[in-house]
Design an enzyme around this catalytic site. Structure first.
Site, short mmCIF file in Angstrom:
data_model
loop_
_atom_site.label_atom_id
_atom_site.label_comp_id
_atom_site.label_asym_id
_atom_site.label_seq_id
_atom_site.Cartn_x
_atom_site.Cartn_y
_atom_site.Cartn_z
N ARG A 88 0.82 -1.21 0.00
CA ARG A 88 0.00 0.00 0.00
C ARG A 88 0.85 1.27 0.00
NH1 ARG A 88 -3.02 -2.99 4.16
NH2 ARG A 88 -5.05 -3.65 3.36
N LYS A 197 -0.46 -18.68 8.06
CA LYS A 197 -1.37 -18.87 9.18
C LYS A 197 -1.56 -17.52 9.89
CE LYS A 197 1.80 -20.04 12.92
NZ LYS A 197 1.39 -19.00 13.85
N ASP A 226 2.83 -23.69 7.08
CA ASP A 226 3.14 -23.74 8.50
C ASP A 226 4.64 -23.95 8.58
OD1 ASP A 226 3.64 -24.32 11.15
OD2 ASP A 226 1.89 -25.60 11.42
N HIS A 227 5.38 -22.92 8.98
CA HIS A 227 6.84 -22.99 8.86
C HIS A 227 7.45 -24.11 9.68
CE1 HIS A 227 6.60 -20.56 12.58
NE2 HIS A 227 7.79 -21.07 12.85
N LYS A 231 11.04 -27.25 9.03
CA LYS A 231 12.25 -27.41 9.83
C LYS A 231 12.89 -28.76 9.54
CE LYS A 231 10.84 -24.33 13.58
NZ LYS A 231 11.92 -23.37 13.41
N GLU A 265 9.02 -20.97 24.58
CA GLU A 265 9.71 -19.75 24.17
C GLU A 265 10.07 -18.96 25.41
OE1 GLU A 265 8.03 -18.06 20.17
OE2 GLU A 265 6.33 -18.64 21.42
N ASP A 284 -2.43 -19.74 18.08
CA ASP A 284 -1.14 -19.46 17.47
C ASP A 284 -0.25 -20.69 17.39
OD1 ASP A 284 0.86 -17.75 16.36
OD2 ASP A 284 1.85 -17.67 18.30
N HIS A 289 1.01 -25.74 14.97
CA HIS A 289 2.32 -26.34 15.20
C HIS A 289 2.23 -27.65 16.00
CE1 HIS A 289 3.70 -22.74 13.51
NE2 HIS A 289 4.03 -22.07 14.58
N LYS A 389 4.92 -18.77 26.38
CA LYS A 389 5.91 -17.69 26.30
C LYS A 389 6.42 -17.36 27.69
CE LYS A 389 4.33 -15.51 22.01
NZ LYS A 389 5.60 -15.75 21.30
#
Length: 538
Positions: A88, A197, A226-227, A231, A265, A284, A289, A389
Site C-alpha cells: 500500500r 497462518k 506452517d513454517h 524445519k 519460548e 497461534d 504447530h 511464552k
C-alpha cells in the site's frame, strides 16, 4: 550447462520419490568421482514471477525475502526469475530494494551478504503500489506481469505469496480472481497461492475462508504454509520413523506409555501485542504447530511419499483424536498468562503490561492439553501438548516415553532407573536422544540410566536451510507434501473449537497465573501428576 541447472540426466530426490523417469546420460569415459556419492541434486523450479503481497511488512522482510535470496545464492532459483513487491505504501523500485537490502543485514542466514549476488537479485525486484481491494491495482498488476513475461521469459508462471494480516486474505484472493490472475491455460503457465497462518480463527471462519479461496483457486493451487513443517528436524521425523525398521515394531501402545510435545519460548510477545490479543497460544501454536507435530508422530506409514498420500494419513490422525466435551475442557486443558518475573538474568514485565495489550486481558500465553487418539495403534496412550511464552528457555521437542520393564532384575545406583525415553529435539539443539539402562563399570552389577545423543550440528558439515527456504522452494516446484490441505485445517479446528467455546462460556479466568521464567501454571503439572506422570525437565 548452466550453473543454475541440475546435472543433465540425473534424477532429483523428488523425481525419485514421485516415480518420474529421467533420460539416461550418454556414457562417458573416466572414473566416477566417489566424493559425489550421496550428494543431493535439487531440481530448479520453472521460470516464474513471485508476487509478494505485504512486501513492506515484517514477515516479508524478516523471512520471505531472505529465504528467496538464499535460494538465489544457492542456485536454486532459475535465471528467469522476478519478484514483484505489492504494497500500500508509496515506494519506488529503488526504495524497496534498499529497504530489503537493509533487512538482509539483520535477518540473512548467510552473512556477509554477497554484493554481486545481491545486485543480480535486486535487478529482478520491482514494486507495485495498490490497495488489496482496489480493482485498478490488480488490472495494472496484470499488465505488469504480462510485460515481465515478455521481457524476462518467465512463461506466465506465478506464485502469489500472501504475507499480510489474515483479515486481508479473502479480499486479495477475490481480487486476484476478479482480475483473472488465477487462470491457468495450456500455454499460460501455472498459478499458485501461498497463504500464511492463522487460517481462520475457529472452525466457522476456517470453513468460510476455504470456500472463499476455493471459489478462485483449485485446491491443488493452494499452499497453506506452517513454517514448522519446513524445519529440518521435523522433516526427519518421517525418515526416522519409516526409514529405520528397529523403531516401527515398538511405535505402539504396547510399548509407549505417553508422548509429550513441547514448544517453549523464553521471549514475550516482542512488540506484537495487538496480534497476540487476537490470537493467543491456543490458536497461534496448538491449533497448527503442536497438532502438526502430533500427526507426524502418530500417522501410519503412507503408501508413498506423494503429497496426497502423506496428507491423507495426517488427516486420519486428526479425525481420530477424541473430541473434548465442552463440560470437560477444564479437566483436559490448562491456560495461563505470564506475570512479571525473571527469565535468566533478564527482568520481564507481565503480559498485561506489554504494549498494545489490554490491562485486563484474558488472552492466554500458555496452553497445555491432554489428548487421546482413538485408533488401533494409539488407543489409551495420552498425548500431552504444551506451549508458552516467557518460559525458562527456548526449546521445541517431542518426547516418547516408553513403558517400564515388567520386572526390575538388577540393583541400581540411587533411585530406580527411569524407563526408556526417546527425544526428538527440533530446536535449538537439533538432534535425537535415546535413554537406556547400562551397567556401571566395576565388579558389581549396578545399573544407571545413560544417554545416547545424536546432534545434527556435529554429525553433518552442512548448515540446515531455514524452514521458509524449504517451503518456498517446494511451492515453486509444485510439491505440496509439507503444506496443509483444506480438510486438514478444518479437522484441526474441530479439536480446538470446543476449547474456545468452553473458555467463552466459562467464568473469568484468574490471570496472570504463572511467573515469567517458570514452566507455566501449577495446573499444567497436575495434568500429568494426577496420572502418576510428570513433564520432562528441559
Amino acid at each position: 550447462m548452466s550453473p543454475q541447472s541440475p546435472a543433465e540426466g540425473h534424477a532429483t530426490i523428488r523425481d525419485l520419490r514421485l516415480g518420474r523417469k529421467t533420460r539416461k546420460p550418454a556414457a562417458k569415459k573416466g572414473a566416477k568421482n566417489p566424493l559425489r556419492a550421496g550428494l543431493r541434486i535439487e531440481r530448479v523450479p520453472d521460470p516464474h514471477v513471485v508476487v509478494l503481497f505485504g512486501a513492506t511488512g515484517d514477515l516479508a522482510h524478516r523471512k520471505v525475502v531472505p529465504a528467496l535470496f538464499h535460494l538465489w545464492v544457492g542456485n536454486l532459483l532459475p535465471e528467469r526469475f522476478a519478484l514483484v513487491c505489492f504494497g500500500r505504501r508509496a515506494f519506488s523500485d529503488q526504495e524497496i530494494r534498499s529497504s530489503l537490502r537493509a533487512s538482509l543485514d539483520k535477518h540473512a542466514r548467510i552473512t556477509p551478504v554477497d554484493e554481486e549476488r545481491w545486485a543480480a537479485f535486486a535487478a529482478r525486484i520491482t514494486y507495485h503500489q495498490g490497495g488489496f481491494d482496489e480493482p485498478a491495482a490488480y488490472a495494472s498488476l496484470s499488465t505488469k506481469l504480462a510485460a515481465i513475461d515478455t521481457e524476462s521469459g518467465t512463461d506466465g508462471n506465478r506464485l502469489y505469496y500472501l504475507a499480510t494480516p489474515a483479515s486481508s486474505f479473502p479480499e486479495i484472493v477475490r481480487s486476484l480472481g476478479a482480475a483473472g490472475l488465477d487462470h491457468e491455460t495450456a500455454d499460460g503457465g501455472w498459478r499458485r497461492v501461498v497463504i500464511e497462518k492463522p487460517f481462520g480463527r475457529d472452525l466457522e471462519t476456517a470453513v468460510k475462508l476455504n470456500r472463499e479461496v476455493g471459489k478462485v483457486f483449485r485446491e491443488s493451487q493452494v499452499y497453506r504454509i506452517d513454517h514448522y513443517l519446513g524445519k529440518e528436524t521435523v522433516r526427519n521425523i518421517l525418515i526416522f520413523r519409516f526409514g529405520n525398521l528397529i523403531f516401527e515394531p515398538i511405535w505402539h501402545r504396547r510399548y509407549i506409555d505417553h508422548v509429550q510435545i513441547t514448544v517453549a519460548e523464553s521471549i514475550g510477545v516482542e512488540g506484537r501485542g495487538a496480534f497476540y490479543e487476537e490470537t493467543g497460544a491456543l490458536r497461534d501454536i496448538l491449533q497448527n504447530h503442536l497438532l502438526q507435530l502430533l500427526t507426524l508422530v502418530a500417522m501410519e506409514p503412507p503408501a508413498n511419499l506423494e503429497a496426497e498420500a502423506l496428507r491423507d494419513e495426517k488427516v486420519k490422525v486428526l479425525r481420530a483424536i477424541r473430541p473434548i466435551p465442552v463440560e470437560k475442557v477444564d479437566q483436559s486443558v490448562v491456560r495461563g498468562q505470564y506475570g512479571p518475573g525473571w527469565v535468566g538474568a533478564t527482568e520481564a514485565t507481565g503480559y498485561r503490561s506489554e504494549p498494545a495489550v489490554d490491562p485486563a486481558s484474558e488472552t492466554e500465553t500458555f496452553v497445555a492439553a491432554r489428548l487421546e487418539i482413538d485408533d488401533w495403534r494409539w488407543a489409551g496412550v495420552p498425548f500431552y501438548l504444551r506451549a508458552g511464552k516467557r518460559l525458562p528457555k527456548r526449546a521445541t521437542e517431542i518426547a516418547i516415553q516408553f513403558k517400564d520393564v515388567p520386572q526390575h532384575l538388577f540393583p541400581t545406583v540411587g533411585d530406580e532407573p527411569e524407563p526408556n525415553l526417546l527425544v526428538i529435539r527440533i530446536q535449538p539443539d537439533e538432534g535425537i536422544l535415546m535413554r537406556f539402562a547400562a551397567k556401571v563399570p566395576g565388579l558389581g552389577i549396578d545399573v544407571r540410566p545413560v544417554n545416547m545423543d545424536f546432534a545434527y550440528g556435529s554429525a553433518f558439515t552442512v548448515e540446515s536451510p531455514d524452514a521458509y527456504e524449504t517451503l518456498i522452494l517446494d511451492a515453486l516446484l509444485g510439491d505440496a507434501s509439507l503444506f496443509t490441505r483444506a480438510d486438514e485445517v478444518e479437522a484441526a479446528w474441530r479439536i480446538v473449537d470446543p476449547i474456545i467455546d468452553a473458555w467463552i462460556a466459562g467464568p473469568e479466568p484468574e490471570l496472570p497465573n504463572y511467573t515469567s521464567g517458570t514452566w507455566g501454571p501449577d495446573a499444567a503439572d497436575e495434568l500429568l501428576t494426577r496420572e502418576g506422570r510428570r513433564w520432562r525437565r528441559l
